[in-house]
Design an enzyme around this catalytic site. Structure first.
Site, PDB file in Angstrom:
ATOM      1  N   CYS A 120     -31.949  -9.233 -16.619  1.00 54.20           N
ATOM      2  CA  CYS A 120     -31.050  -8.722 -17.665  1.00 54.20           C
ATOM      3  C   CYS A 120     -29.597  -9.053 -17.350  1.00 54.20           C
ATOM      4  CB  CYS A 120     -31.209  -7.211 -17.808  1.00 54.20           C
ATOM      5  SG  CYS A 120     -32.734  -6.676 -18.610  1.00 54.20           S
ATOM      6  N   CYS A 227     -30.954  -2.116 -20.575  1.00 52.41           N
ATOM      7  CA  CYS A 227     -30.682  -3.488 -20.169  1.00 52.41           C
ATOM      8  C   CYS A 227     -29.315  -3.626 -19.523  1.00 52.41           C
ATOM      9  CB  CYS A 227     -30.782  -4.441 -21.359  1.00 52.41           C
ATOM     10  SG  CYS A 227     -29.564  -4.145 -22.650  1.00 52.41           S
TER      11      CYS A 227
END
Length: 243
Positions: A120, A227
């Site tokens: 991420c 994320c």
């Protein structure tokens, strides 16, 4: 960048717009000198079309940043093109990690199997921060009903060292989101009908079961829930972040 402290500007804006509805907050904020240059960050996910539609009505030339992680569902990529065309958005900017970053960090596309945080980080956080550095403020779809640290969410937040966040939907209920989409006949992400309530990258997203939290399908089986695309001081904020 603008003068005055971020906290002071956020407090002044919250006081100025505390009695306004979401659309008016967005409309006026995009013209307010206390905000400066502003962009909308959108995942083109399950609820994204609400803010995208509001922007298309108020100021369709507003820059929209869409992060293509190169691991998204094909349905998301197709939906992004469909919504952009249908709403007449004229400045959608697709951002990605560079070829060099991919070659260095994830040459075989398996990093997510070993470290979702690292995946991420280089596919979402770093490319987004690179683009956000060009703006004074950014619009998010965060809402109080999403819980955690968002329960006290205001329309405007400071984001050190140099940006403000705008949360036009901060006070909306889940029902408000659904009603807005229905009343405006907005296209739904095709994966919603297949049980996906929160939609991210294909390898790390799964459908949810009845009664599950909407984000239960993200990074299923892991402690990870965000994320990390919201920042304080240029660093990821995982608890209660996300869009």
């Amino acid at each position: 960048m603008l003068d005055d402290t971020l906290d002071a500007r956020a407090a002044r804006l919250n006081d100025r717009y505390k009695h306004h509805a979401a659309t008016e907050v967005l409309r006026r904020a995009l013209k307010d000198p206390d905000l400066g240059s502003t962009t909308l960050v959108s995942s083109f996910g399950s609820e994204s079309v609400v803010l995208l539609h509001m922007v298309s009505v108020v100021a369709p030339g507003t820059p929209v940043l869409f992060i293509d992680t190169m691991m998204l569902f094909q349905e998301t990529l197709d939906y992004q093109l469909e919504v952009t065309q249908k709403l007449g958005l004229t400045d959608v900017r697709v951002i990605r990690a560079t070829e060099r970053e991919v070659a260095l960090n994830d040459p075989d596309g398996t990093l997510h199997q070993f470290s979702t945080d690292a995946c991420c980080d280089f596919r979402k956080t770093i490319p987004l921060e690179r683009e956000l550095s060009k703006f004074d403020a950014w619009i998010t779809g965060r809402k109080r009903f999403q819980g955690g640290e968002r329960q006290e969410l205001q329309f405007f937040e400071s984001e050190a060292p140099s940006r403000l966040r705008i949360n036009p939907l901060a006070h909306w209920r889940r029902e408000d989101v659904q009603e807005y989409m229905a009343e405006n006949n907005l296209p739904r992400h095709p994966l919603v009908a297949k049980g996906y309530a929160s939609i991210g990258c294909a390898p790390c997203t799964s459908p949810i079961k009845p009664g599950e939290d909407p984000r239960a399908g993200r990074w299923r089986g892991q402690s990870k829930t965000e994320c990390g695309i919201h920042f304080i001081g240029g660093k990821m904020v995982r608890a209660g972040a996300g869009s």
